[in-house]
Write a protein that holds these residues in place. Sequence first.
Motif, PDB file in Angstrom:
ATOM      1  N   GLY A 266      44.134  34.485  39.057  1.00 44.40           N
ATOM      2  CA  GLY A 266      45.604  34.976  39.016  1.00 44.40           C
ATOM      3  C   GLY A 266      45.576  36.587  38.552  1.00 44.40           C
ATOM      4  N   ALA A 267      44.913  36.877  37.112  1.00 43.82           N
ATOM      5  CA  ALA A 267      45.137  37.610  36.246  1.00 43.82           C
ATOM      6  C   ALA A 267      43.836  38.394  37.046  1.00 43.82           C
ATOM      7  CB  ALA A 267      44.212  37.856  35.194  1.00 43.82           C
ATOM      8  N   ALA A 268      42.706  38.377  37.558  1.00 43.97           N
ATOM      9  CA  ALA A 268      41.453  38.801  37.770  1.00 43.97           C
ATOM     10  C   ALA A 268      41.626  39.631  39.563  1.00 43.97           C
ATOM     11  CB  ALA A 268      39.804  37.902  38.384  1.00 43.97           C
ATOM     12  N   ARG A 269      42.458  39.164  40.143  1.00 45.37           N
ATOM     13  CA  ARG A 269      43.001  39.257  41.630  1.00 45.37           C
ATOM     14  C   ARG A 269      43.711  41.259  41.095  1.00 45.37           C
ATOM     15  NH1 ARG A 269      44.089  34.999  44.469  1.00 45.37           N
ATOM     16  NH2 ARG A 269      46.829  34.577  42.561  1.00 45.37           N
ATOM     17  N   VAL A 270      45.069  40.562  40.383  1.00 46.00           N
ATOM     18  CA  VAL A 270      45.521  42.368  39.753  1.00 46.00           C
ATOM     19  C   VAL A 270      44.496  42.793  39.414  1.00 46.00           C
ATOM     20  CG1 VAL A 270      47.086  43.054  37.866  1.00 46.00           C
ATOM     21  CG2 VAL A 270      47.816  41.324  39.154  1.00 46.00           C
ATOM     22  N   ALA A 271      44.103  42.024  38.186  1.00 43.27           N
ATOM     23  CA  ALA A 271      43.306  43.455  37.767  1.00 43.27           C
ATOM     24  C   ALA A 271      42.416  44.213  38.207  1.00 43.27           C
ATOM     25  CB  ALA A 271      42.180  42.994  36.465  1.00 43.27           C
ATOM     26  N   ALA A 272      41.688  43.402  39.393  1.00 50.57           N
ATOM     27  CA  ALA A 272      41.318  44.435  40.748  1.00 50.57           C
ATOM     28  C   ALA A 272      41.002  45.176  41.489  1.00 50.57           C
ATOM     29  CB  ALA A 272      40.183  43.099  41.907  1.00 50.57           C
ATOM     30  N   ASP A 273      43.007  44.645  41.673  1.00 50.99           N
ATOM     31  CA  ASP A 273      43.373  45.458  42.633  1.00 50.99           C
ATOM     32  C   ASP A 273      43.557  47.087  41.987  1.00 50.99           C
ATOM     33  OD1 ASP A 273      43.830  44.122  45.273  1.00 50.99           O
ATOM     34  OD2 ASP A 273      45.645  42.851  44.446  1.00 50.99           O
ATOM     35  N   HIS A 274      43.663  47.356  40.818  1.00 50.96           N
ATOM     36  CA  HIS A 274      43.894  48.320  39.929  1.00 50.96           C
ATOM     37  C   HIS A 274      42.591  48.916  39.074  1.00 50.96           C
ATOM     38  CE1 HIS A 274      47.684  46.285  40.500  1.00 50.96           C
ATOM     39  NE2 HIS A 274      48.360  47.440  40.363  1.00 50.96           N
ATOM     40  N   GLY A 275      41.347  48.174  39.539  1.00 53.32           N
ATOM     41  CA  GLY A 275      40.164  48.830  38.584  1.00 53.32           C
ATOM     42  C   GLY A 275      39.554  47.933  37.933  1.00 53.32           C
ATOM     43  N   PHE A 276      40.359  46.432  37.091  1.00 52.18           N
ATOM     44  CA  PHE A 276      40.236  46.837  35.919  1.00 52.18           C
ATOM     45  C   PHE A 276      38.988  45.225  35.942  1.00 52.18           C
ATOM     46  CE2 PHE A 276      42.938  49.048  33.885  1.00 52.18           C
ATOM     47  CZ  PHE A 276      43.551  49.446  32.878  1.00 52.18           C
ATOM     48  N   GLY A 277      38.353  45.252  35.215  1.00 56.62           N
ATOM     49  CA  GLY A 277      37.360  43.451  35.463  1.00 56.62           C
ATOM     50  C   GLY A 277      38.438  43.010  33.783  1.00 56.62           C
ATOM     51  N   VAL A 278      37.821  41.517  34.043  1.00 58.16           N
ATOM     52  CA  VAL A 278      38.779  40.867  33.495  1.00 58.16           C
ATOM     53  C   VAL A 278      37.487  39.954  33.010  1.00 58.16           C
ATOM     54  CG1 VAL A 278      40.325  39.154  32.883  1.00 58.16           C
ATOM     55  CG2 VAL A 278      40.352  40.574  34.791  1.00 58.16           C
ATOM     56  N   VAL A 279      37.629  39.158  31.439  1.00 61.49           N
ATOM     57  CA  VAL A 279      36.250  38.868  30.774  1.00 61.49           C
ATOM     58  C   VAL A 279      36.514  37.312  30.372  1.00 61.49           C
ATOM     59  CG1 VAL A 279      34.520  38.373  28.942  1.00 61.49           C
ATOM     60  CG2 VAL A 279      34.148  41.167  29.834  1.00 61.49           C
ATOM     61  N   LEU A 280      35.885  36.496  30.491  1.00 62.38           N
ATOM     62  CA  LEU A 280      37.389  34.930  30.233  1.00 62.38           C
ATOM     63  C   LEU A 280      35.957  34.645  28.725  1.00 62.38           C
ATOM     64  CD1 LEU A 280      38.970  32.901  31.018  1.00 62.38           C
ATOM     65  CD2 LEU A 280      37.231  31.709  32.351  1.00 62.38           C
ATOM     66  N   TYR A 281      36.903  34.194  27.930  1.00 60.97           N
ATOM     67  CA  TYR A 281      36.867  33.980  26.933  1.00 60.97           C
ATOM     68  C   TYR A 281      37.625  32.390  25.859  1.00 60.97           C
ATOM     69  CZ  TYR A 281      35.984  33.642  21.079  1.00 60.97           C
ATOM     70  OH  TYR A 281      34.569  33.987  20.216  1.00 60.97           O
ATOM     71  N   PRO A 282      36.711  31.795  26.774  1.00 62.89           N
ATOM     72  CA  PRO A 282      37.027  30.210  26.185  1.00 62.89           C
ATOM     73  C   PRO A 282      36.589  30.047  24.825  1.00 62.89           C
ATOM     74  CG  PRO A 282      35.666  29.992  27.487  1.00 62.89           C
ATOM     75  CD  PRO A 282      35.277  31.697  27.064  1.00 62.89           C
ATOM     76  N   SER A 283      38.312  29.356  24.060  1.00 61.57           N
ATOM     77  CA  SER A 283      38.167  29.393  22.758  1.00 61.57           C
ATOM     78  C   SER A 283      37.983  28.190  22.896  1.00 61.57           C
ATOM     79  CB  SER A 283      39.501  29.443  22.510  1.00 61.57           C
ATOM     80  OG  SER A 283      39.367  29.069  20.246  1.00 61.57           O
ATOM     81  N   PRO A 284      36.375  27.456  21.227  1.00 60.09           N
ATOM     82  CA  PRO A 284      36.289  26.413  21.083  1.00 60.09           C
ATOM     83  C   PRO A 284      36.433  25.041  20.853  1.00 60.09           C
ATOM     84  CG  PRO A 284      34.794  28.042  19.594  1.00 60.09           C
ATOM     85  CD  PRO A 284      35.978  28.797  20.757  1.00 60.09           C
TER      86      PRO A 284
END
Length: 338
Positions: free
Chosen positions: A88-106
């Motif tokens: 969901g976050a990446a879809r909205v980001a892409a519509d606004h020219g943003f990229g999303v980097v995913l960081y899983p907390s160990p």
Amino acid sequence: MARSSTRPTSRDVAQAAGVSQAAVSLVLGDKWRGRVAEATAERVRQAARDLGYRPNLAARNLRLGRTRTVLLVVPALTTEFFAGVYTGAARVAADHGFGVVLYPSPEGVGPARDPFASAQAALDGVIASSMAADALTAIRGDQLPLVMLDSDPEGSLGAATVNLDITDGVRQVAAHLLDLGHRRFLHLAADVPSWTFEVRARELAARLAAVPGTSIRTVRAPISIEDALTAAAAALATPGPRPTALVCDDDKLAAGAYKAARRLGLRIPDDVSVTGLDDLALATALDPELTTVRLDAELFGERGMRALLAVLDGRTPEGGDIPVELVVRGSTAPPGAS
């Protein structure tokens, strides 16, 4: 007609959408409101998607002083829920020219070594689940525009907070079980120090306390099927009147409760009703299928990203918790004679 091998340009998008290049720039730069009709903006976005157009971010970043990159901090990727949040976050980001980097907390090993040595320079903002808030120290997320998910709005670290209406979800579970006639409850709680699980425990206790003749016992387990099996089996085997309803903080915990009940020779829902919370794919793989609360993970991610975009633009994010829905299936029924 075969698509050209050359990279599509904003001129191509403008031609496909039947608008000017200036309009394309406004829409893809998220500066269109009040200047371009919403239907036109959607036509531009669709043309860009169809053509596979990506703006020249390097040139844009030089002009804007932004990297147009957002960090999404989640717990270790152990369920599909956070995959939905990312989608969901990446879809909205892409519509606004943003990229999303995913960081899983160990899990279980303390904060990871910072994979972003210059996080402030490399990122425009952070979206973080409260379940992974410890990771923010490692990435210096507290020094960036921050939106918190599943976090206490009164004590949030972030510039904005986006929550699912977990309180109402627990209310719906409690009302369903009470209406069926249950009065002896076991709460299989997630052994995770997080606001969202504190809300579940507090609301369940309050709802049951309001009905005379109810009792509740709480046992805790890490969010894993095996840990839930161990905790639920011990609790259900305790001498005395057995609980007729087992309320689980998470569908994985509910799966463990199923195994515990079967190990003890108990039938679901004849001898004990079980509820979950999430509505993961697991919920319909269980037999009987699990009564649980559906959380819209993708909408959660979308709202988180929209809130961060609002913060970056100096706007007030959309308010109000995201509605949730109780899905009644075969794991709940009126209590038996036992």
